[in-house]
Design a protein around this motif. Structure first.
Motif, short mmCIF file in Angstrom:
data_model
loop_
_atom_site.label_atom_id
_atom_site.label_comp_id
_atom_site.label_asym_id
_atom_site.label_seq_id
_atom_site.Cartn_x
_atom_site.Cartn_y
_atom_site.Cartn_z
N ALA A 71 24.36 -19.30 18.89
CA ALA A 71 26.09 -19.19 18.46
C ALA A 71 25.78 -19.90 17.12
N THR A 72 25.44 -20.98 16.90
CA THR A 72 25.06 -21.61 15.66
C THR A 72 24.49 -20.76 14.61
N PHE A 73 23.35 -20.21 15.07
CA PHE A 73 22.93 -19.18 13.87
C PHE A 73 23.68 -18.18 13.62
N THR A 74 24.41 -17.53 14.77
CA THR A 74 25.31 -16.20 14.40
C THR A 74 26.29 -16.71 13.46
N TRP A 75 27.10 -17.86 13.59
CA TRP A 75 27.99 -18.44 12.99
C TRP A 75 27.70 -18.59 11.52
N TYR A 76 26.32 -19.10 11.03
CA TYR A 76 25.80 -19.20 9.83
C TYR A 76 25.48 -17.66 9.33
N PHE A 77 24.93 -16.80 10.13
CA PHE A 77 24.46 -15.49 9.59
C PHE A 77 25.90 -14.85 8.99
N TRP A 78 26.74 -14.41 9.97
CA TRP A 78 27.91 -13.57 9.51
C TRP A 78 29.26 -14.12 10.09
N ALA A 79 29.16 -14.69 11.29
CA ALA A 79 30.38 -14.86 12.20
C ALA A 79 31.50 -15.82 11.27
N TYR A 80 30.86 -16.71 10.68
CA TYR A 80 31.85 -17.66 9.82
C TYR A 80 32.75 -16.70 8.58
N SER A 81 31.86 -15.57 8.15
CA SER A 81 32.58 -14.75 7.04
C SER A 81 33.36 -14.00 7.83
N LEU A 82 33.37 -13.46 9.01
CA LEU A 82 34.11 -12.60 9.71
C LEU A 82 35.42 -13.18 10.25
N ALA A 83 35.21 -14.50 10.39
CA ALA A 83 36.23 -15.40 10.83
C ALA A 83 37.13 -15.92 9.84
N PHE A 84 36.87 -16.34 8.68
CA PHE A 84 37.28 -17.22 7.57
C PHE A 84 37.31 -16.51 6.01
N SER A 85 36.64 -15.38 5.92
CA SER A 85 36.56 -15.11 4.65
C SER A 85 37.96 -14.79 3.98
N PRO A 86 38.27 -15.44 2.77
CA PRO A 86 39.53 -15.58 2.23
C PRO A 86 39.93 -14.05 1.66
N SER A 87 38.78 -13.17 1.44
CA SER A 87 39.40 -11.97 0.51
C SER A 87 39.66 -10.88 1.40
N ALA A 88 39.58 -10.94 2.82
CA ALA A 88 39.95 -9.87 3.91
C ALA A 88 41.19 -9.87 3.85
N THR A 89 41.81 -8.57 3.92
CA THR A 89 43.22 -8.37 3.96
C THR A 89 43.95 -7.72 4.91
N ASN A 90 43.06 -7.38 5.98
CA ASN A 90 43.60 -6.85 7.17
C ASN A 90 43.95 -7.89 8.26
N PRO A 91 44.68 -7.69 9.13
CA PRO A 91 45.25 -8.84 9.88
C PRO A 91 44.26 -8.83 11.28
N PHE A 92 42.86 -8.26 11.40
CA PHE A 92 42.44 -8.19 12.64
C PHE A 92 40.85 -9.07 12.45
N ILE A 93 40.23 -8.98 11.57
CA ILE A 93 38.74 -9.24 11.19
C ILE A 93 38.52 -9.32 9.57
#
Length: 486
Positions: A71-93
């Protein structure tokens, strides 16, 4: 200093001091709390190990540690971006702007201006790791390790990250709607509790013949794991204020109050059955209380935590019986202690969340709580959030499990023979008790008999010699106590 906003990373660290925007005390507190949350993963391993039988004890520690690592690797790889990227504008991911923690450095975090994004990403990564480690308890005593780890990578990507986005990202639908979830009642507790239930459902029930008179094999390990979890939970809930402030202290107080009253109520409910005080009951009550405090501890007044602890301890205790109704072998009661307690906490916020507790961090002043602040809409918002998290988690988790189970070489369940021998022998190759004489074949127990003056015992239809005088002849008169001793 106030952040000048010139760079998405906080500035050029080769020529600028990026630390000037933050209070060293806040940074130190959240860093130490991240380490405290990490301790929860081996805590879960010890807890699950003690609750299982000794022939699968080590496998539970292994799967918790490795599940947290994946899970830690997944978070580093792309899950953090999928959860907290500030540039995403849709309400789901979110999007993949910050894949591999790209550009994550010294700018203020998406969660709070009190800490840099680099620290925020690490702290939130511990949440993801703990959530996956909780679900790993669903493989207890009959699940294979490799498919579980592949499941962990996929689940953290398409289940945990989207729910975290809904809850905490400024663009998430639940965040915008005003859903009250302080430290993860949705992503962490419902995610792990309902996800664990779905995994157990697809995996199937353990072999009933192996469950006769089954009880936790090591209550000391259960207690040790619970203590480590309690310690880590104070970092889990306290530092969700993202600073060394009054709200953090209040959250720790609320967590402790809910935990102790959860333990008292759970233990009292169990006492009525055998009129004995159970250590496992105390530990279960502590955990259910801490889970219920996860979404509430930074929102509700202290007196409401007392009531929450009592209510969650009683309800979660009785909810452990639902697995017999649904015929799902939730062997470690993950759904009752995490899923149900998380739901209770989220609904509790609708009634008891108050603005003066929320504003104790010095950032969220002017926020609105629940019914105590006349926010009547909070109840249906919290209920909708609970239903959305539960439905999404159960459906997606079941789908992941079914797909994996039909891929050659990735079937989730071990063979019946492996289950009989234990996961330590079949999957790990090491044992928790190598220096203790253990009879590993639990089906070999049979009533011995005397043949030509020598006591033999039938083992898989093969006579096995036993030293004379170890047993009485099966034809001799024996007392009830001697039969129990056999």
């Amino acid at each position: 200093m106030e952040y000048n906003g010139r760079d998405t990373t906080g500035g050029d660290s080769r020529i600028e001091n990026l630390n000037v925007y933050y209070n060293a005390g806040d940074v130190a507190y959240v860093t130490i709390s991240s380490c405290m949350v990490l301790i929860m993963i081996p805590g879960l391993g010890f807890l699950y190990s003690g609750l299982a039988r000794r022939k699968s004890a080590l496998s539970m520690i292994w799967i918790c540690l490795m599940g947290g690592a994946i899970a830690t690797f997944t978070w580093y790889f792309w899950a953090y971006s999928l959860a907290f990227s500030p540039s995403a504008t849709n309400p789901f991911i979110g999007n993949l702007r910050n894949i591999g923690l790209k550009d994550v450095l010294g700018a203020p975090s998406p969660g709070s201006p009190l800490v840099p994004e680099l620290l925020f990403s690490m702290y939130q990564g511990m949440f993801c790791a703990v959530t996956v480690a909780i679900i790993m308890g669903s493989v207890a005593e009959r699940g294979r390790m490799l498919p579980a780890l592949i499941f962990a990578f996929i689940w953290a990507t398409i289940v945990y990250a989207p729910i975290a986005y809904w809850t905490w990202n400024a663009n998430g639908w639940a965040f915008k709607w005003g859903v009250l979830d302080y430290a993860g009642g949705g992503p962490v507790e419902i995610g792990s509790g309902v996800g664990g239930l779905a995994y157990s459902w697809v995996l199937g029930r353990r072999n009933e013949r192996l469950l006769l008179n089954f009880r936790p094999h090591n209550v000391s390990l259960v207690t040790l794991g619970t203590i480590l979890l309690w310690f880590g939970w104070l970092g889990f809930n306290g530092a969700s204020s993202f600073g060394a402030n009054l709200r953090a202290i209040y959250a720790c107080w609320n967590s402790n109050l809910t935990a102790i009253f959860g333990a008292i109520s759970w233990c009292c409910v169990d006492y009525r059955l055998e009129h004995k005080w159970s250590t496992v009951a105390v530990c279960s009550g502590f955990i259910s209380g801490l889970v219920a405090a996860t979404p509430t501890s930074g929102f509700i007044p202290l007196w409401a935590s007392v009531a929450l602890g009592i209510f969650s301890g009683i309800v979660c205790n009785f909810t452990t019986k639902l697995k017999f109704v649904f015929k799902i072998d939730d062997s470690l009661d993950i759904f009752a202690e995490h899923g149900v307690a998380g739901m209770i906490g989220l609904i509790w916020n609708a009634f008891f969340a108050v603005d003066y507790v929320i504003g104790l961090d010095g950032i969220n002043m002017g926020a609105t709580g629940g019914w105590l602040n006349h926010n009547w809409a909070a109840i249906y918002k919290q209920i909708v959030f609970v239903l959305a998290c539960s439905g999404y988690t159960f459906v997606l988790t079941s789908l992941i499990c079914y797909i994996l189970d039909h891929i050659p070489g990735l079937h989730l369940r071990a063979s019946e023979d492996a289950e009989m021998r234990g996961m330590d022998e079949d999957q790990i190759g090491e044992f928790a008790y190598d220096y203790v004489e253990v009879r590993r074949d639990y089906l070999a127990w049979a009533i011995p008999m005397t043949v030509d003056g020598v006591t033999v015992e039938h083992y898989k239809n093969q006579p096995t010699l036993i030293p004379p005088n170890t047993y009485e002849s099966s034809t001799s008169a024996t007392t009830a106590a001697e039969k129990d001793a056999r």
